[in-house]
Design a protein around this motif. Sequence first.
Motif, PDB file in Angstrom:
ATOM      1  N   GLY A  14       0.825  -1.223   0.000  1.00 50.07           N
ATOM      2  CA  GLY A  14       0.000   0.000   0.000  1.00 50.07           C
ATOM      3  C   GLY A  14       0.844   1.250   0.000  1.00 50.07           C
ATOM      4  N   GLY A  15       1.923   1.276  -0.796  1.00 49.40           N
ATOM      5  CA  GLY A  15       2.717   2.498  -0.979  1.00 49.40           C
ATOM      6  C   GLY A  15       2.095   3.331  -2.095  1.00 49.40           C
ATOM      7  N   PRO A  16       2.823   4.362  -2.566  1.00 48.33           N
ATOM      8  CA  PRO A  16       2.270   5.206  -3.633  1.00 48.33           C
ATOM      9  C   PRO A  16       1.865   4.419  -4.879  1.00 48.33           C
ATOM     10  CG  PRO A  16       4.578   5.768  -3.165  1.00 48.33           C
ATOM     11  CD  PRO A  16       4.113   4.865  -2.084  1.00 48.33           C
ATOM     12  N   ALA A  17       2.647   3.378  -5.245  1.00 48.93           N
ATOM     13  CA  ALA A  17       2.291   2.592  -6.435  1.00 48.93           C
ATOM     14  C   ALA A  17       1.018   1.784  -6.176  1.00 48.93           C
ATOM     15  CB  ALA A  17       3.444   1.664  -6.813  1.00 48.93           C
ATOM     16  N   GLY A  18       0.977   1.083  -5.041  1.00 49.86           N
ATOM     17  CA  GLY A  18      -0.166   0.215  -4.741  1.00 49.86           C
ATOM     18  C   GLY A  18      -1.452   1.013  -4.570  1.00 49.86           C
ATOM     19  N   LEU A  35      -3.345  -5.360   0.281  1.00 51.19           N
ATOM     20  CA  LEU A  35      -2.771  -5.907   1.513  1.00 51.19           C
ATOM     21  C   LEU A  35      -1.461  -5.188   1.821  1.00 51.19           C
ATOM     22  CD1 LEU A  35      -3.375  -9.749   1.050  1.00 51.19           C
ATOM     23  CD2 LEU A  35      -4.859  -8.035   2.091  1.00 51.19           C
ATOM     24  N   GLU A  36      -1.368  -4.616   3.011  1.00 50.98           N
ATOM     25  CA  GLU A  36      -0.195  -3.837   3.412  1.00 50.98           C
ATOM     26  C   GLU A  36       0.345  -4.411   4.719  1.00 50.98           C
ATOM     27  OE1 GLU A  36       1.969  -1.332   2.459  1.00 50.98           O
ATOM     28  OE2 GLU A  36       2.798  -1.798   4.439  1.00 50.98           O
ATOM     29  N   GLN A  44       6.785   4.454   1.758  1.00 52.04           N
ATOM     30  CA  GLN A  44       7.878   5.363   2.187  1.00 52.04           C
ATOM     31  C   GLN A  44       7.359   6.767   2.481  1.00 52.04           C
ATOM     32  OE1 GLN A  44      10.908   4.026   2.586  1.00 52.04           O
ATOM     33  NE2 GLN A  44       9.969   2.156   1.847  1.00 52.04           N
ATOM     34  N   PHE A  52       8.389  17.562  -2.066  1.00 52.49           N
ATOM     35  CA  PHE A  52       8.806  16.777  -3.230  1.00 52.49           C
ATOM     36  C   PHE A  52       9.176  17.653  -4.403  1.00 52.49           C
ATOM     37  CE2 PHE A  52       7.718  12.081  -3.011  1.00 52.49           C
ATOM     38  CZ  PHE A  52       8.044  12.028  -1.676  1.00 52.49           C
ATOM     39  N   PHE A  53      10.170  17.166  -5.166  1.00 52.26           N
ATOM     40  CA  PHE A  53      10.515  17.786  -6.451  1.00 52.26           C
ATOM     41  C   PHE A  53       9.633  17.152  -7.522  1.00 52.26           C
ATOM     42  CE2 PHE A  53      15.115  18.563  -5.014  1.00 52.26           C
ATOM     43  CZ  PHE A  53      14.804  19.846  -4.646  1.00 52.26           C
ATOM     44  N   VAL A 168      18.369  12.796   4.383  1.00 55.56           N
ATOM     45  CA  VAL A 168      18.344  12.262   5.756  1.00 55.56           C
ATOM     46  C   VAL A 168      19.377  13.000   6.626  1.00 55.56           C
ATOM     47  CG1 VAL A 168      18.653  10.188   7.176  1.00 55.56           C
ATOM     48  CG2 VAL A 168      17.353  10.053   5.050  1.00 55.56           C
ATOM     49  N   GLU A 302      12.973   3.965  -8.728  1.00 57.45           N
ATOM     50  CA  GLU A 302      12.879   5.324  -9.275  1.00 57.45           C
ATOM     51  C   GLU A 302      12.433   6.254  -8.164  1.00 57.45           C
ATOM     52  OE1 GLU A 302      11.525   6.265 -13.456  1.00 57.45           O
ATOM     53  OE2 GLU A 302      10.614   4.302 -13.180  1.00 57.45           O
TER      54      GLU A 302
END
Length: 367
Positions: A14-18, A35-36, A44, A52-53, A168, A302
């Motif tokens: 369940g990240g940005p792609a999911g 499902l995460e 992330q 964000f850029f 970081v 990426e």
Amino acid sequence: MPKVKETEILIVGGGPAGLSAASAAANLGASVLVLERDGKPGGQLIKQTHKFFGSKKQYAGDRGYQIGDLLIEQCRNNPNLEVWTDTTVLGIYEDGVVTAEGQGKHLKITPKKIIVATGASEKMIAFPNNDLPGIYGAGAVQTLMNVHGIVPGKRVLMIGAGNIGLIVSYQLMQAGVEIAAIIEAAPTIGGYLVHASKIRRAGVPILTSHTITEAYGDEGVEGAIICKLDESWQPVLGSEQDLKVDVVCLAVGLSPLTELCFQADCQMKYVPELSGHVPVRSEYLETTRPGLYVAGDVSGVEEASSAMVEGRLAGISAACSLGYGEDIAPKLQAEALAELSELRAGPAGQKTLRGIINLMDKGGVVC
Ligand SMILES: Cc1cc2nc3c(=O)[nH]c(=O)nc-3n(C[C@H](O)[C@H](O)[C@H](O)COP(=O)(O)OP(=O)(O)OC[C@H]3O[C@@H](n4cnc5c(N)ncnc54)[C@H](O)[C@@H]3O)c2cc1C
């Protein structure tokens, strides 16, 4: 007997792609289950406090966790979509059954299509004592600080001057932690110079052509030895420096988290430009196992921007293959492909493109 759950499209991660894949497929009418394994979706993004850029279309200027909240909100309002957290997918089998462990239960899911969006894991490097307490990955440091509000130590040696190492380091400085130095084995800084300049202005040395030779300490890290590298990447004798630090933070890259793709018997290929072994897939992100798609860092490391567009593309393609939105899917797919080309127009994107072409040319499936 384990519970059996049926769904049309199962999304692993369940990240940005999911999350983008989930809302795209559910908007076309497919029933979707995400499902995460974590307690909260967002991947992330939930620990990324910086702006964000990139392109305005992919929320440039917003902070990572705000983008995560937005994607979660889009999923929450969709009646075709369920997100189960604290649930780890364990296996994808020949008969199409997917198994997972969630809240102490063993689950069986029988989806018609699967989208794997598991992201990436941090790379380690080998040096003596790299298992001492106080040696961290940069993602772990971000989670500790930005999710749990805990600093990892007092004085840090950062290894890696790519964007992750620079961001970081800056976040550690904002939290009151001293950065002894950022070292980078390559002769140039890999991350954006705007981040590097901010850090240098604060008095932190960024030493290119440098590496760590060892960490030392009894119960935990007490210091590290670094040295210069010559043009053949060999240590320069006599250039050693002893840095008194209690944390060594590794920001030396990510590897696609592809175990489930290997296990599902997708054809895999090592592509350095995509940061490791990745599944061979079509332009629409379907792997060589029919009905199994990939999106985001698992298909090549990426950024969140491209992960969101790839997720959308995989979600539309999976839904369309089940007969949903056939009238508008080709237009939506073309839009997503055009956005990916735009995102990959810069120098970093060109490297990714070379990797994708390499992947498709040699044994790949091209639509
Ligand atoms: C410090 C840092 C700064 C960054 N800055 C930027 C930036 O400025 N702009 C930008 O565009 N990108 C940035 N990125 C990159 C971006 O965060 C990633 O490219 C993006 O999160 C990838 O999305 P994803 O959905 O593929 O993977 P992830 O975000 O990693 O999500 C994958 C999800 O899958 C889950 N998962 C994994 N395995 C399983 C399993 N077996 N079962 C269930 N769930 C599973 C994970 O828990 C995770 O939630 C940055 C990254 C870092 C580390």
